[in-house]
Design a protein around this motif. Structure first.
Motif, PDB file in Angstrom:
ATOM      1  N   ILE A   1      56.296   9.429 -24.413  1.00  0.00           N
ATOM      2  CA  ILE A   1      56.559   9.843 -23.039  1.00  0.00           C
ATOM      3  C   ILE A   1      56.132  11.288 -22.809  1.00  0.00           C
ATOM      4  O   ILE A   1      55.509  11.615 -21.794  1.00  0.00           O
TER       5      ILE A   1
ATOM      6  N   GLY B   1      53.991  13.039 -24.465  1.00  0.00           N
ATOM      7  CA  GLY B   1      52.590  13.305 -24.726  1.00  0.00           C
ATOM      8  C   GLY B   1      52.250  13.909 -26.073  1.00  0.00           C
ATOM      9  O   GLY B   1      51.183  14.508 -26.225  1.00  0.00           O
TER      10      GLY B   1
ATOM     11  N   SER C   1      59.226   3.994 -19.101  1.00  0.00           N
ATOM     12  CA  SER C   1      58.205   4.553 -19.982  1.00  0.00           C
ATOM     13  C   SER C   1      57.118   3.558 -20.353  1.00  0.00           C
ATOM     14  O   SER C   1      56.135   3.932 -21.004  1.00  0.00           O
TER      15      SER C   1
ATOM     16  N   VAL D   1      53.415   4.434 -19.832  1.00  0.00           N
ATOM     17  CA  VAL D   1      52.704   5.430 -20.649  1.00  0.00           C
ATOM     18  C   VAL D   1      51.690   4.763 -21.579  1.00  0.00           C
ATOM     19  O   VAL D   1      50.498   5.081 -21.524  1.00  0.00           O
TER      20      VAL D   1
ATOM     21  N   VAL E   1      57.383  11.847 -16.960  1.00  0.00           N
ATOM     22  CA  VAL E   1      55.985  11.447 -17.150  1.00  0.00           C
ATOM     23  C   VAL E   1      55.085  12.183 -16.160  1.00  0.00           C
ATOM     24  O   VAL E   1      54.000  12.668 -16.521  1.00  0.00           O
TER      25      VAL E   1
ATOM     26  N   ASP F   1      52.020  14.674 -16.961  1.00  0.00           N
ATOM     27  CA  ASP F   1      50.675  14.491 -16.421  1.00  0.00           C
ATOM     28  C   ASP F   1      50.153  15.792 -15.814  1.00  0.00           C
ATOM     29  O   ASP F   1      48.987  16.162 -16.007  1.00  0.00           O
TER      30      ASP F   1
END
Length: 299
Positions: free
Chosen positions: A18, A20, A99, A102, A269, A273
């Protein structure tokens, strides 16, 4: 990640995905495992090369946070699950459901093969998480070592709960008890098994992420989707699914908690991003500056 790993049905790997850091984490673990093997062989220059591949600014604070959260979670989360099981499960149900997007977005090709893998792994996870829990009162240390090696592989996979694996094997409660009582021998054996299992599995997972990313991400989607069964708010003692109660107020509260969890992870999320886009833009700007023709004149 540490707090998630304490909860049966929730994976620390999901949290890494989630926010990254999943690929960087797997790559760092694989590099550490390779470095350890080089050290055992006496190849110190080779070990230094692998140590240089580790994202230390990620691994060190992450490891410290996991250790702290495991200690706190071992003291707090079991009480929450015992006294507020439906409410706690609802929150994490929403988190996992939110999630799913993702790994889904990281599937480069969504054709029949990827969809088949996702559905198949979802069915496998759905069946596995339905296994009834058990408890071994005094597990042998060799069993603790083996269980830790297996469970740690699950902990790094999004959608597969390492703590649930321990619950099925029967050493979940003894492990929490050992953490609370500071049973040094038990904890050392568990850590040794986890380290060896993680080192071996990270190489396989790293290879799959590099060579077969779409299929791997499809598998993660399936595992996460199927594992939602373990977080259904109403389960009996043998993990059988029950229908929602007739109390509409209770059902509405459970739904609200699940929606809150879903919303929280979607906001997280989106934030990730935005940070990724900013980092990419900063990288492009930096490359543009280095490519300035004026630099050639200066040299």
């Amino acid at each position: 990640m540490g707090g998630a790993d304490v909860i049966p049905g929730v994976s620390g790997g999901t949290v890494a995905l989630i926010v990254g850091i999943y690929e960087a984490l797997v790559g760092s673990i694989r590099a550490l495992a390779s470095a350890a093997m080089r050290v055992l062989r006496g190849d110190l220059p080779g070990a230094r090369g692998h140590f240089a591949e580790v994202h230390w600014r990620l691994v060190l604070p992450l490891g410290g946070g996991i250790v702290v959260a495991l200690g706190i979670g071992a003291a707090v989360i079991p009480a929450l699950l015992e006294n507020y099981r439906s409410q706690t499960a609802a929150v994490f149900f929403g988190l996992i459901a939110g999630s799913l997007i993702v790994p889904w977005r990281r599937i480069q090709r969504r054709n029949g093969r990827e969809l088949t893998v996702a559905v198949a792994l979802a069915l496998v996870a759905f069946v596995v998480v339905a296994l009834p829990p058990q408890t071994i009162a005094d597990p042998p240390l060799i069993g603790v070592f083996g269980a830790a090696a297996i469970a740690i592989c699950a902990m790094i996979l999004p959608g597969v709960s390492g703590s649930f694996v321990l619950l099925v094997i029967g050493i979940y409660e003894p492990t929490l008890q050992a953490l609370r009582n500071l049973d040094v021998l038990y904890v050392l054996v568990f850590v040794a098994g986890a380290a060896i299992g993680l080192g071996m599995f990270s190489k396989v997972l790293g290879y799959l992420l590099e060579r077969h990313q779409s299929v791997t991400m499809a598998a993660l989607v399936g595992l996460m989707a199927g594992s939602l069964r373990a977080l259904w708010p109403w389960l009996d003692e043998d993990r059988g699914m029950l229908a929602p109660p007739s109390d509409l107020a209770e059902v509405a509260a459970i739904i609200a908690l699940a929606v809150a969890g879903f919303t929280a992870v979607r906001l997280l999320v989106r934030s990730g991003d935005r940070n990724s886009r900013r980092a990419a833009q900063a990288t492009l700007v930096g490359r543009g500056a280095r490519a300035d023709p004026a630099d050639d004149d200066l040299t």
